[in-house]
Design a protein around this motif. Sequence first.
Motif, PDB file in Angstrom:
ATOM      1  N   MET A  48       0.774  -1.249  -0.069  1.00 27.01           N
ATOM      2  CA  MET A  48      -0.109  -0.118  -0.004  1.00 27.01           C
ATOM      3  C   MET A  48       0.920   1.225   0.083  1.00 27.01           C
ATOM      4  O   MET A  48       1.934   1.308   0.281  1.00 27.01           O
ATOM      5  CB  MET A  48      -0.960  -0.151   1.087  1.00 27.01           C
ATOM      6  CG  MET A  48      -2.011  -1.295   1.447  1.00 27.01           C
ATOM      7  SD  MET A  48      -2.993  -1.004   0.168  1.00 27.01           S
ATOM      8  CE  MET A  48      -4.368  -0.106   0.712  1.00 27.01           C
ATOM      9  N   ARG A  49       0.213   2.310  -0.267  1.00 25.86           N
ATOM     10  CA  ARG A  49       0.992   3.534  -0.335  1.00 25.86           C
ATOM     11  C   ARG A  49       1.579   4.121   1.167  1.00 25.86           C
ATOM     12  O   ARG A  49       2.440   4.705   1.279  1.00 25.86           O
ATOM     13  CB  ARG A  49      -0.052   4.815  -0.572  1.00 25.86           C
ATOM     14  CG  ARG A  49      -0.148   4.875  -2.211  1.00 25.86           C
ATOM     15  CD  ARG A  49       1.108   5.606  -2.863  1.00 25.86           C
ATOM     16  NE  ARG A  49       0.873   5.947  -4.084  1.00 25.86           N
ATOM     17  CZ  ARG A  49       0.546   7.171  -4.775  1.00 25.86           C
ATOM     18  NH1 ARG A  49       0.280   8.052  -3.849  1.00 25.86           N
ATOM     19  NH2 ARG A  49       0.382   7.336  -5.873  1.00 25.86           N
ATOM     20  N   SER A  50       0.912   3.459   2.152  1.00 26.51           N
ATOM     21  CA  SER A  50       1.406   3.828   3.457  1.00 26.51           C
ATOM     22  C   SER A  50       0.863   2.889   4.750  1.00 26.51           C
ATOM     23  O   SER A  50      -0.294   2.271   4.472  1.00 26.51           O
ATOM     24  CB  SER A  50       1.045   5.340   3.980  1.00 26.51           C
ATOM     25  OG  SER A  50      -0.313   5.587   4.032  1.00 26.51           O
ATOM     26  N   PHE A  51       1.389   2.918   5.860  1.00 25.95           N
ATOM     27  CA  PHE A  51       1.035   2.119   7.014  1.00 25.95           C
ATOM     28  C   PHE A  51       0.850   2.878   8.185  1.00 25.95           C
ATOM     29  O   PHE A  51       1.975   3.886   8.409  1.00 25.95           O
ATOM     30  CB  PHE A  51       1.466   0.798   7.181  1.00 25.95           C
ATOM     31  CG  PHE A  51       1.345   0.026   5.867  1.00 25.95           C
ATOM     32  CD1 PHE A  51       0.199  -0.905   5.743  1.00 25.95           C
ATOM     33  CD2 PHE A  51       2.443  -0.053   4.665  1.00 25.95           C
ATOM     34  CE1 PHE A  51      -0.002  -1.744   4.705  1.00 25.95           C
ATOM     35  CE2 PHE A  51       2.276  -0.829   3.785  1.00 25.95           C
ATOM     36  CZ  PHE A  51       1.040  -1.816   3.476  1.00 25.95           C
ATOM     37  N   ALA A  52       0.112   2.803   9.124  1.00 26.40           N
ATOM     38  CA  ALA A  52      -0.051   3.460  10.367  1.00 26.40           C
ATOM     39  C   ALA A  52       1.390   3.421  11.009  1.00 26.40           C
ATOM     40  O   ALA A  52       1.680   4.505  11.552  1.00 26.40           O
ATOM     41  CB  ALA A  52      -1.313   3.225  11.168  1.00 26.40           C
ATOM     42  N   GLY A  53       1.957   2.504  11.279  1.00 33.32           N
ATOM     43  CA  GLY A  53       3.005   2.344  12.016  1.00 33.32           C
ATOM     44  C   GLY A  53       4.512   2.540  11.375  1.00 33.32           C
ATOM     45  O   GLY A  53       5.450   2.163  11.970  1.00 33.32           O
ATOM     46  N   GLN A  54       4.462   3.284  10.117  1.00 36.85           N
ATOM     47  CA  GLN A  54       5.806   3.080   9.417  1.00 36.85           C
ATOM     48  C   GLN A  54       6.933   4.184  10.125  1.00 36.85           C
ATOM     49  O   GLN A  54       8.037   3.945   9.775  1.00 36.85           O
ATOM     50  CB  GLN A  54       5.504   3.363   7.836  1.00 36.85           C
ATOM     51  CG  GLN A  54       5.171   4.844   7.461  1.00 36.85           C
ATOM     52  CD  GLN A  54       4.639   4.834   6.123  1.00 36.85           C
ATOM     53  OE1 GLN A  54       3.896   4.045   5.623  1.00 36.85           O
ATOM     54  NE2 GLN A  54       4.840   5.799   5.413  1.00 36.85           N
ATOM     55  N   GLY A  55       6.300   5.182  10.593  1.00 37.72           N
ATOM     56  CA  GLY A  55       7.249   6.046  11.544  1.00 37.72           C
ATOM     57  C   GLY A  55       8.040   6.860  10.771  1.00 37.72           C
ATOM     58  O   GLY A  55       9.047   7.617  11.238  1.00 37.72           O
ATOM     59  N   ASP A  56       7.681   7.422   9.547  1.00 36.16           N
ATOM     60  CA  ASP A  56       8.420   8.323   8.946  1.00 36.16           C
ATOM     61  C   ASP A  56       7.638   9.889   9.450  1.00 36.16           C
ATOM     62  O   ASP A  56       6.734   9.729  10.142  1.00 36.16           O
ATOM     63  CB  ASP A  56       8.481   8.154   7.566  1.00 36.16           C
ATOM     64  CG  ASP A  56       6.935   8.326   6.917  1.00 36.16           C
ATOM     65  OD1 ASP A  56       6.012   8.516   7.378  1.00 36.16           O
ATOM     66  OD2 ASP A  56       7.079   8.057   5.641  1.00 36.16           O
ATOM     67  N   ASP A  57       8.339  10.948   9.055  1.00 36.15           N
ATOM     68  CA  ASP A  57       7.979  12.130   9.457  1.00 36.15           C
ATOM     69  C   ASP A  57       6.483  12.581   8.949  1.00 36.15           C
ATOM     70  O   ASP A  57       5.530  12.922   9.847  1.00 36.15           O
ATOM     71  CB  ASP A  57       8.934  13.183   8.923  1.00 36.15           C
ATOM     72  CG  ASP A  57      10.224  13.403   9.499  1.00 36.15           C
ATOM     73  OD1 ASP A  57      10.382  12.531  10.543  1.00 36.15           O
ATOM     74  OD2 ASP A  57      11.265  13.683   8.925  1.00 36.15           O
ATOM     75  N   ARG A  58       5.966  12.187   7.726  1.00 40.15           N
ATOM     76  CA  ARG A  58       4.782  12.555   7.265  1.00 40.15           C
ATOM     77  C   ARG A  58       3.829  11.678   7.874  1.00 40.15           C
ATOM     78  O   ARG A  58       2.646  12.254   8.553  1.00 40.15           O
ATOM     79  CB  ARG A  58       4.669  12.089   5.898  1.00 40.15           C
ATOM     80  CG  ARG A  58       3.253  12.807   5.288  1.00 40.15           C
ATOM     81  CD  ARG A  58       3.222  12.355   3.810  1.00 40.15           C
ATOM     82  NE  ARG A  58       2.591  13.467   2.855  1.00 40.15           N
ATOM     83  CZ  ARG A  58       1.345  13.304   2.949  1.00 40.15           C
ATOM     84  NH1 ARG A  58       0.724  12.185   3.244  1.00 40.15           N
ATOM     85  NH2 ARG A  58       0.538  14.360   2.318  1.00 40.15           N
ATOM     86  N   ARG A  59       3.799  10.480   8.240  1.00 40.64           N
ATOM     87  CA  ARG A  59       2.903   9.579   9.186  1.00 40.64           C
ATOM     88  C   ARG A  59       2.837  10.044  10.417  1.00 40.64           C
ATOM     89  O   ARG A  59       1.691  10.067  10.902  1.00 40.64           O
ATOM     90  CB  ARG A  59       3.278   8.070   8.667  1.00 40.64           C
ATOM     91  CG  ARG A  59       2.404   7.426   7.805  1.00 40.64           C
ATOM     92  CD  ARG A  59       1.024   7.403   8.406  1.00 40.64           C
ATOM     93  NE  ARG A  59       0.108   6.681   7.614  1.00 40.64           N
ATOM     94  CZ  ARG A  59      -1.323   6.403   7.725  1.00 40.64           C
ATOM     95  NH1 ARG A  59      -1.620   6.730   8.854  1.00 40.64           N
ATOM     96  NH2 ARG A  59      -1.979   5.532   6.707  1.00 40.64           N
ATOM     97  N   MET A  60       4.001  10.327  11.112  1.00 41.99           N
ATOM     98  CA  MET A  60       4.022  10.619  12.414  1.00 41.99           C
ATOM     99  C   MET A  60       3.140  11.973  12.777  1.00 41.99           C
ATOM    100  O   MET A  60       2.535  12.180  13.658  1.00 41.99           O
ATOM    101  CB  MET A  60       5.400  10.857  13.027  1.00 41.99           C
ATOM    102  CG  MET A  60       6.008   9.277  12.990  1.00 41.99           C
ATOM    103  SD  MET A  60       7.667   9.517  13.843  1.00 41.99           S
ATOM    104  CE  MET A  60       7.713   9.919  15.274  1.00 41.99           C
ATOM    105  N   SER A  61       3.470  12.875  11.732  1.00 47.39           N
ATOM    106  CA  SER A  61       2.684  14.254  11.850  1.00 47.39           C
ATOM    107  C   SER A  61       1.190  13.920  11.741  1.00 47.39           C
ATOM    108  O   SER A  61       0.500  14.666  12.325  1.00 47.39           O
ATOM    109  CB  SER A  61       3.296  15.310  10.821  1.00 47.39           C
ATOM    110  OG  SER A  61       2.594  16.469  10.878  1.00 47.39           O
ATOM    111  N   LEU A  62       0.825  13.290  10.888  1.00 47.19           N
ATOM    112  CA  LEU A  62      -0.454  12.925  10.377  1.00 47.19           C
ATOM    113  C   LEU A  62      -1.057  12.193  11.750  1.00 47.19           C
ATOM    114  O   LEU A  62      -2.351  12.579  12.026  1.00 47.19           O
ATOM    115  CB  LEU A  62      -0.862  12.109   9.399  1.00 47.19           C
ATOM    116  CG  LEU A  62      -2.100  11.822   8.986  1.00 47.19           C
ATOM    117  CD1 LEU A  62      -2.841  12.900   8.677  1.00 47.19           C
ATOM    118  CD2 LEU A  62      -2.265  10.717   7.673  1.00 47.19           C
TER     119      LEU A  62
END
Length: 373
Positions: A270-284
């Motif tokens: 998938m494009r992203s996962f909740a726990g992937q831990g990069d800056d964008r996902r953590m900010s979201l």
Amino acid sequence: MDSTSVVRAVVRDRVEVALTGPDPSALRLGLLLPLSGALGLTGPSGLMASALAATELNTAGGVVGRQVQLVLVDAGQAPEVVAADALSLAGLVDAFVGFHTSDVHRALEVALGGRVPYIFTPPHEGGHRRAGVVLLGDSPTRQLAPAVRWLVARRGARRWALVGSDYIWPRAVHRAAGGIVRALGAEVVAERLVPFPGSGIDAEAIVTGLARVRVDAILLSLVGRDLAQFNRVFAGSRLASRVVRLSGSLEENGLLAAGGDDTGELYAAMRSFAGQGDDRRMSLAERHLALFGGTAPVLDAYAEACYDGVHLAAALAAISALTPARAQQATVSLLTSGDRGPWSAAPLGPPRAGGFLARATGLDLTVITPLSR
């Protein structure tokens, strides 16, 4: 403010909007989300993400002085029903944004007929689109080829089965997957499309059939509750610990519905996962937590894409490109040029290109590797 109040602050009732007519002071977006049907388990996450985006835009002063309003349509209903509901809003909203199954997508595309821009945010089946239809997700080849390549190389997956729901997107996945698998020197030894929509699938019969053909890997393009049901049954079978499963539609809410998975052989691309831990996902995640608290549904990949879709609609409106004639090309420019325009001012900016391969570990999807194309 609780989560219900946050949503109510930006969502307008469809019937009320139809009765009161256009509002030039608002940027109204028809929000197409599956609140029922096979993908209904993902709808609440998408609603929260869209409300977060609208709240961010309104807190920043709106879009060219206009407050963003979301007009919710249940896109989990039959395609013709969703199309009729959307068509009734065609002169009352500035654009449609959302995710749902591709049979609904095609019905909407035909019904809207280029009258209003329509931003479709999830993975899609590829192919030509009518004027005004903007695709934010990936085609089957772009989404799945890197993951299949990784599994063939790293897991020795040579004998593939294709199992999906019988509608547009899974059929396109199967067509693309056949070419991908054969190009890697592997083979497709079984293919199954199950009725969709339906009252459920006979997962036991499918698993029994797969055992007979001695598969190494299964590409799953089942969706929603059917995918959850299949994974529950498969995890309890004798194939579970030795057969790889890969899905282009598995996200955190679907894994939760399946009861999690501890086999070590269930993968998602998938494009992203909740726990992937990069800056964008953590900010979201931080923004989502601050607005809705810790009890809101997890923001899955579908929800993140819908969040991006709302911000894209606002960026297009800010440059007077939220029109059927301009939306497609303007989106390409915003995504690919150095100048991202007003989208750069959004809290997270435009979405990244590419995706990730994750493996189920209990109730979590743990990222293994980014997927390059």
